[in-house]
Design a protein around this motif. Structure first.
Motif, PDB file in Angstrom:
ATOM      1  N   ALA A 200      -2.819  -2.633  -5.835  1.00 37.86           N
ATOM      2  CA  ALA A 200      -3.664  -1.670  -6.565  1.00 37.86           C
ATOM      3  C   ALA A 200      -3.010  -0.295  -6.575  1.00 37.86           C
ATOM      4  O   ALA A 200      -2.889   0.350  -7.637  1.00 37.86           O
TER       5      ALA A 200
ATOM      6  N   TYR B 263     -26.551   8.968 -12.185  1.00 35.06           N
ATOM      7  CA  TYR B 263     -26.395   9.736 -13.431  1.00 35.06           C
ATOM      8  C   TYR B 263     -27.734  10.333 -13.870  1.00 35.06           C
ATOM      9  O   TYR B 263     -27.812  11.498 -14.280  1.00 35.06           O
TER      10      TYR B 263
ATOM     11  N   ARG C 287     -14.124  12.300 -16.683  1.00 29.62           N
ATOM     12  CA  ARG C 287     -14.115  12.189 -15.208  1.00 29.62           C
ATOM     13  C   ARG C 287     -12.872  12.890 -14.685  1.00 29.62           C
ATOM     14  O   ARG C 287     -11.774  12.695 -15.227  1.00 29.62           O
TER      15      ARG C 287
ATOM     16  N   VAL D  55      -2.752   4.379   3.391  1.00 31.64           N
ATOM     17  CA  VAL D  55      -3.932   5.234   3.565  1.00 31.64           C
ATOM     18  C   VAL D  55      -3.684   6.218   4.713  1.00 31.64           C
ATOM     19  O   VAL D  55      -3.930   7.428   4.584  1.00 31.64           O
TER      20      VAL D  55
ATOM     21  N   ILE E  25      -7.476   7.914  -2.818  1.00 31.69           N
ATOM     22  CA  ILE E  25      -7.641   6.687  -2.013  1.00 31.69           C
ATOM     23  C   ILE E  25      -8.627   5.795  -2.754  1.00 31.69           C
ATOM     24  O   ILE E  25      -9.761   6.203  -3.026  1.00 31.69           O
ATOM     25  N   GLY E  26      -8.181   4.600  -3.108  1.00 33.15           N
ATOM     26  CA  GLY E  26      -9.005   3.662  -3.889  1.00 33.15           C
ATOM     27  C   GLY E  26      -8.508   3.625  -5.326  1.00 33.15           C
ATOM     28  O   GLY E  26      -8.876   4.475  -6.142  1.00 33.15           O
ATOM     29  N   CYS E  27      -7.646   2.642  -5.628  1.00 27.14           N
ATOM     30  CA  CYS E  27      -6.981   2.605  -6.949  1.00 27.14           C
ATOM     31  C   CYS E  27      -7.492   1.451  -7.788  1.00 27.14           C
ATOM     32  O   CYS E  27      -6.704   0.627  -8.279  1.00 27.14           O
ATOM     33  N   GLY E  28      -8.813   1.344  -7.957  1.00 24.45           N
ATOM     34  CA  GLY E  28      -9.396   0.272  -8.757  1.00 24.45           C
ATOM     35  C   GLY E  28      -9.654   0.721 -10.185  1.00 24.45           C
ATOM     36  O   GLY E  28      -8.973   1.600 -10.723  1.00 24.45           O
TER      37      GLY E  28
ATOM     38  N   ILE F 123      -6.106  -0.081   0.221  1.00 26.73           N
ATOM     39  CA  ILE F 123      -5.846  -1.149   1.204  1.00 26.73           C
ATOM     40  C   ILE F 123      -5.100  -2.309   0.541  1.00 26.73           C
ATOM     41  O   ILE F 123      -4.466  -3.089   1.220  1.00 26.73           O
ATOM     42  N   LEU F 124      -5.196  -2.402  -0.776  1.00 21.39           N
ATOM     43  CA  LEU F 124      -4.442  -3.437  -1.488  1.00 21.39           C
ATOM     44  C   LEU F 124      -3.193  -2.792  -2.098  1.00 21.39           C
ATOM     45  O   LEU F 124      -3.298  -1.997  -3.053  1.00 21.39           O
TER      46      LEU F 124
ATOM     47  N   ILE G 299     -11.828   2.585 -11.845  1.00 19.87           N
ATOM     48  CA  ILE G 299     -12.152   3.937 -12.316  1.00 19.87           C
ATOM     49  C   ILE G 299     -10.995   4.912 -12.091  1.00 19.87           C
ATOM     50  O   ILE G 299     -11.005   6.019 -12.646  1.00 19.87           O
TER      51      ILE G 299
ATOM     52  N   THR H 199     -12.987   4.734  -3.552  1.00 18.20           N
ATOM     53  CA  THR H 199     -13.204   3.408  -2.980  1.00 18.20           C
ATOM     54  C   THR H 199     -14.596   2.896  -3.388  1.00 18.20           C
ATOM     55  O   THR H 199     -15.372   3.608  -4.050  1.00 18.20           O
ATOM     56  N   ILE H 200     -14.929   1.704  -2.942  1.00 24.25           N
ATOM     57  CA  ILE H 200     -16.255   1.130  -3.250  1.00 24.25           C
ATOM     58  C   ILE H 200     -17.330   1.855  -2.427  1.00 24.25           C
ATOM     59  O   ILE H 200     -17.024   2.413  -1.366  1.00 24.25           O
ATOM     60  N   PRO H 201     -18.596   1.854  -2.884  1.00 22.93           N
ATOM     61  CA  PRO H 201     -19.644   2.619  -2.197  1.00 22.93           C
ATOM     62  C   PRO H 201     -19.725   2.381  -0.685  1.00 22.93           C
ATOM     63  O   PRO H 201     -19.900   3.315   0.083  1.00 22.93           O
TER      64      PRO H 201
ATOM     65  N   SER I   4     -17.477   1.922   1.376  1.00 25.43           N
ATOM     66  CA  SER I   4     -16.367   2.585   2.083  1.00 25.43           C
ATOM     67  C   SER I   4     -16.406   4.106   1.925  1.00 25.43           C
ATOM     68  O   SER I   4     -15.589   4.807   2.528  1.00 25.43           O
ATOM     69  N   HIS I   5     -17.325   4.621   1.089  1.00 20.82           N
ATOM     70  CA  HIS I   5     -17.310   6.065   0.804  1.00 20.82           C
ATOM     71  C   HIS I   5     -17.399   6.907   2.074  1.00 20.82           C
ATOM     72  O   HIS I   5     -16.617   7.834   2.280  1.00 20.82           O
TER      73      HIS I   5
END
Ligand SMILES: NC(=O)c1ccc[n+]([C@@H]2O[C@H](COP(=O)([O-])OP(=O)(O)OC[C@H]3O[C@@H](n4cnc5c(N)ncnc54)[C@H](O)[C@@H]3O)[C@@H](O)[C@H]2O)c1
Length: 394
Positions: free
Chosen positions: A37, A177, A325, A52, A6-9, A33-34, A11, A68-70, A72-73
């Motif tokens: 993406a 990190y 990753r 989703v 979930i979250g296809c940006g 959600i897009l 990274i 997803t973005i932070p 939305s985590h």
């Protein structure tokens, strides 16, 4: 185990590409959600695109990879656990301690796993440093310096303003990190003390685009100087700044009772570890002393490119790096299959989140902040154990 993203940006590409290296994970579906993406990643990697909600309800998904973005985590990880699936989330675990605690407790209550990036601590560079620390070649680590130093994001990122709002800044964005690396090497942090500054209060969009030349407000510290006191007794200076033009600092240098150690960039999986040469005269900045000792370098580099997950495989940007990753996700899947604890765990990332939020709180309050959510270091990952996570080649 079957994985859904979930979250296809940005990274998600490297996760999907690297997943093919590992025996225990198979990415079968993706959602965002897009739709454009998720459609992009589905098409590029030949996986199924779902909504989703459909992905969360899918019987054929064991683990959800939350990219997803932070902000939305927490919401997405909570929905995954409530749907009865394991979750592995990009850093940070959450943007508040309350959400982080809730996620770790929720997973435990449901006997599900929660894992969290960064998995760079499992890479060859960080694990080689860990081996040196554990074997005692540097002795007991007394002090050291960790340094995040750059000029920030606005000179290259077309929409950089969110990096400078609450929840952004160098401590929460790049800090995971460094803090994870330090905790993996030295164990838990007992307390932190920090001073911060916002400098300047407005920054300028620098990248090509409709906003170029306009300014935006900065609402979080862009430079923080912190002191981390570890339970082990080590005292580490941690500088996190997006106000630096140029610097000559190493990412992390540790100084022990027997030798000094240079740890490679913890935002990569490889890099050389360097151990100081203890046979040289003490003042090695003295050219005569080095000459007298036979012109030997004062640091002994220990290469990691031949170790598992140390070879350079990421030819974008400069310099090229090792980027594996998915390693932490694969290690978690293997741990679930073998009924053992996984290394990039929710508990460990909750501790590192508590440290990072503690640093920001300390800079706000101008006093020392004790760290309440402790976690022991994960087990070291030997080269043999790392290799065994790889898919066998035909
Ligand atoms: N880009 C990098 O180089 C990089 C490196 C390391 C870690 N990370 C981390 O990875 C995560 C993602 O970063 P990114 O750069 O890929 O971001 P991104 O903005 O490129 O992609 C995030 C994707 O998540 C989707 N999304 C957001 N909220 C959602 C929701 N509630 N439900 C479904 N989809 C949702 C967005 O539509 C977007 O496609 C972040 O936590 C970031 O810190 C990024």
């Amino acid at each position: 185990m079957r994985v859904g993203i979930i979250g296809c940006g940005n990274i998600s590409d490297i996760y999907a590409a690297n997943s093919k290296l590992f025996r225990d994970i198979d990415i079968v579906a993706c959602a965002d959600i897009l739709p454009e993406a998720s459609g992009r990643i589905a098409g590029k990697f030949g996986i199924e695109e779902r909504s989703v909600d459909k992905l969360l309800a899918s019987e054929d998904i064991d683990i959800v990879l939350n990219l997803t973005i932070p902000s939305s985590h927490a919401e997405i990880s909570r929905a995954v656990l409530d749907a009865g699936k394991h979750v592995y989330v990009e850093k940070p675990l959450a943007t508040s301690l309350e959400d982080g605690i809730d996620l770790v407790r929720r997973a435990a209550a449901k006997s599900l796993r929660i894992g969290c990036a960064p998995d760079t601590i499992l890479g060859a560079g960080q694990q080689t440093a860990r081996k040196i620390v554990d074997e005692g070649s540097a002795g007991r680590v007394l002090t050291g310096v960790a340094a995040i130093m750059s000029k920030g994001m606005e000179h290259w990122h077309p929409n950089p303003a969110f990096f400078y709002q609450a929840g952004g800044g160098p401590v929460l964005d790049i800090g995971p990190y460094y803090v994870s690396s330090l905790c993996n090497l030295l164990g838990p942090v007992a307390s932190v003390y920090a001073i911060g500054q916002i400098s300047p209060a407005e920054r300028r969009y620098g990248a090509e685009g409709p906003n170029k030349g306009k300014t935006f407000k900065v609402e979080t510290f862009t430079t923080i100087n912190a002191i981390l006191k570890f339970e082990s007794g080590a005292i580490i200076t941690f500088i996190a700044s997006w106000d630096i033009w140029r610097n000559g600092m190493r990412p992390i240098e540790l100084h022990g009772t027997k030798a000094s150690l240079r740890v490679p960039d913890p935002d990569t999986f490889g890099g050389d570890v360097e151990l100081s040469d203890t046979t040289l005269p003490l003042n090695t900045h003295d050219a005569d002393a080095v000459a007298a000792a036979g012109q030997r370098p004062d640091w002994n580099p220990i290469g990691t490119t031949k170790l598992p997950f140390g070879a350079i495989n990421y030819p974008f940007g400069h310099p090229t790096i090792a980027n594996y990753r998915s390693l932490g996700l694969a290690e978690m899947a293997n741990a679930i299959a073998n009924n053992r604890p996984h290394r990039c765990s929710g508990e460990f990332s909750l501790h590192t989140l508590a440290v990072m939020l503690g640093i920001l709180q300390s800079a706000d309050l101008r006093r020392e902040v004790p760290i309440s959510h402790r976690a022991d270091r994960p087990e070291a990952l030997t080269p043999e154990q790392a290799s065994s996570l790889r898919k066998e080649r035909p």
